[in-house]
Design a protein around this motif. Sequence first.
Motif, mmCIF file in Angstrom:
data_model
loop_
_atom_site.group_PDB
_atom_site.id
_atom_site.type_symbol
_atom_site.label_atom_id
_atom_site.label_comp_id
_atom_site.label_asym_id
_atom_site.label_seq_id
_atom_site.Cartn_x
_atom_site.Cartn_y
_atom_site.Cartn_z
ATOM 1 N N GLN A 188 0.824 -1.213 0.000
ATOM 2 C CA GLN A 188 0.000 0.000 0.000
ATOM 3 C C GLN A 188 0.857 1.261 0.000
ATOM 4 N N ILE A 189 1.918 1.253 0.820
ATOM 5 C CA ILE A 189 2.782 2.433 0.894
ATOM 6 C C ILE A 189 3.526 2.649 -0.421
ATOM 7 N N LEU A 190 4.080 1.594 -0.981
ATOM 8 C CA LEU A 190 4.789 1.730 -2.255
ATOM 9 C C LEU A 190 3.855 2.219 -3.352
ATOM 10 N N SER A 191 2.620 1.726 -3.354
ATOM 11 C CA SER A 191 1.642 2.169 -4.351
ATOM 12 C C SER A 191 1.300 3.638 -4.169
ATOM 13 N N ALA A 192 1.148 4.063 -2.890
ATOM 14 C CA ALA A 192 0.832 5.462 -2.622
ATOM 15 C C ALA A 192 1.982 6.385 -3.013
ATOM 16 N N VAL A 193 3.223 5.944 -2.756
ATOM 17 C CA VAL A 193 4.393 6.753 -3.137
ATOM 18 C C VAL A 193 4.464 6.928 -4.647
ATOM 19 N N ALA A 194 4.114 5.865 -5.358
ATOM 20 C CA ALA A 194 4.161 5.909 -6.826
ATOM 21 C C ALA A 194 2.970 6.639 -7.428
ATOM 22 N N GLY A 195 2.092 7.146 -6.574
ATOM 23 C CA GLY A 195 0.943 7.876 -7.079
ATOM 24 C C GLY A 195 -0.035 7.024 -7.844
ATOM 25 N N GLY A 196 -0.035 5.739 -7.540
ATOM 26 C CA GLY A 196 -0.958 4.823 -8.219
ATOM 27 C C GLY A 196 -0.383 4.174 -9.456
ATOM 28 N N SER A 197 0.810 4.632 -9.910
ATOM 29 C CA SER A 197 1.400 4.026 -11.103
ATOM 30 C C SER A 197 1.928 2.620 -10.816
ATOM 31 N N MET A 198 2.191 2.331 -9.535
ATOM 32 C CA MET A 198 2.519 0.970 -9.114
ATOM 33 C C MET A 198 1.341 0.425 -8.330
ATOM 34 N N SER A 199 0.872 -0.729 -8.682
ATOM 35 C CA SER A 199 -0.280 -1.303 -7.993
ATOM 36 C C SER A 199 0.133 -1.856 -6.631
ATOM 37 N N VAL A 200 -0.838 -2.025 -5.747
ATOM 38 C CA VAL A 200 -0.596 -2.642 -4.445
ATOM 39 C C VAL A 200 -0.065 -4.058 -4.631
ATOM 40 N N VAL A 201 -0.516 -4.721 -5.678
ATOM 41 C CA VAL A 201 -0.077 -6.092 -5.943
ATOM 42 C C VAL A 201 1.432 -6.149 -6.155
ATOM 43 N N VAL A 202 1.956 -5.249 -6.977
ATOM 44 C CA VAL A 202 3.396 -5.242 -7.249
ATOM 45 C C VAL A 202 4.179 -4.923 -5.988
ATOM 46 N N GLY A 203 3.730 -3.924 -5.227
ATOM 47 C CA GLY A 203 4.407 -3.564 -3.981
ATOM 48 C C GLY A 203 4.414 -4.717 -2.991
ATOM 49 N N THR A 204 3.305 -5.424 -2.913
ATOM 50 C CA THR A 204 3.206 -6.579 -2.015
ATOM 51 C C THR A 204 4.217 -7.648 -2.393
ATOM 52 N N ILE A 205 4.345 -7.915 -3.671
ATOM 53 C CA ILE A 205 5.268 -8.952 -4.139
ATOM 54 C C ILE A 205 6.721 -8.549 -3.879
#
Length: 513
Positions: free
Chosen positions: A171-188
């Motif tokens: 969730q944090i990585l997705s928020a930092v990327a402004g939505g360009s990275m999905s929560v799925v990718v950050g989780t993995i």
Amino acid sequence: MEKQSTGSVNVDGSEPSPSGLESQTSDAMKPTTGGVFARLNKSITSIRFLEARGIERVPESERHNLAAADYVQMALLWFSTNITANNIAVGMLGPLDYGLSFVDSALCATFGALLGAAGAAYMGTWGPVSGNRTMVIARYFMGYYPSKICALLNIVIMLGYGMIDCLVGGQILSAVAGGSMSVVVGTIIVAIITWIVVIFGMSIFHAYERWAWLPQIIALFVLVGSAGPKFDTNIASVGDTRDIAGNRLSFFSLCLSSAVAWAPAGADYYVYYPPTTKKWITFTMSFLGIGLALVFANLLGVGLGSGTYINADWAAANDVSSGALVVQGYNGLGGFGKFLSVLISLGLIANNIPGTYSATLGFQTLGRYGLALPRWFWTCVGVIIYTACALGGRNHLYEIFENFLALMGYWVTIFLVIVLEEHMIFRWGKIAPAFDWSMWADRSKLPLGLAAFTAFVVGWVGSVLCMYQIYYVGPIAKLASPEGADLGIWVGCSWAMLVFPPLRWLELKKFGR
């Protein structure tokens, strides 16, 4: 299948990795897999710095002398493990989910975390004296077969935390990327890095945790400076007197559960420490590491949660995810704030590593078939399980927190009560035979566990009757307040506490073990 030991090892389990079971271990419990898998296992366990040992006891001859830095390492390990974003999210639940004031939330979070930390630190003291993993030590208190229930429940805890860690990090990585990275990718991403460290085991694990706290504490102090002025310390608790009292107790129990969940793994990371390790220092350093980290993280979460009441942008971020709220706390710092948010998201790996490590050991304690497969294999299984669960539950984090943590706290506290009473009443007074830690795999030398199992079940019945969760509200919990109060931990502990001593006395009188 495992590398042969050539001498003593460091307290972190590094060079060389010990092997095999002790002479008392039956041949049936030794790994028996062959063929292609055996060759693969031999190649993997020959990798430098990779820990080949599973749940086998570490003999005293294979442990290392202590230095002052090793005691400091105890505190740093636990501090790094818990100064993480998932514990910030726990603190948010006070004002956001339970409708408590800033002061009420802060007090419940602080004392709940400290009480839970004491339970985890106590279990940690058994690691050096026994050389056994926590769920193996449970055999001496619960009995050989009943302890498997605890091992299974501990796997659920540790994999559940893995799911939460990966999800919050994603969730944090997705928020930092402004939505360009999905929560799925950050989780993995979080899951893969965790997997790499846990595969290698204790030496890399200790080295990682020795320094993981430093970037985290810097990032969080900046977050305090950035977001602190926007905390709303004047919000009031919602509801009438009985509702507020019930919510205080429920949130206090939740924070306790979050901390005490480490108790079933507390000794896992100290098995390479010698038996001369001072128990009171082990307890103190573990307590400080867990307690200080959790209090700081939980209070920061309380502050962020309170800020959603007066900051519309914070409320909007919280509607997206708890990770987005953390990122919003850095608003105004530009790229530097995003960089710090990435550090916080990757810091969750420090929380995920020990949980995943202990889960792999839990698989092996379930029986000879689990032990027949090496620790690295169970690491792969565990990471796959909680990553899949995180991806499936990525839109329900708060529900997972509130229900999962409380439920796990029920059994851990009941288990702790049984351990404490066995230790303080029957072993301290030498009513029961002394512990022979080398007999960890010999069922005939371990307690039958009839008293412990009965007390455990009675405690669970009390917890169920008094639990207050979305999926079930116990009849006694309904009487506490109109909105209900979670009394599961307290009633479960008290029932087990009353039942166990007389049953254990009868068990010793009848069977002598």
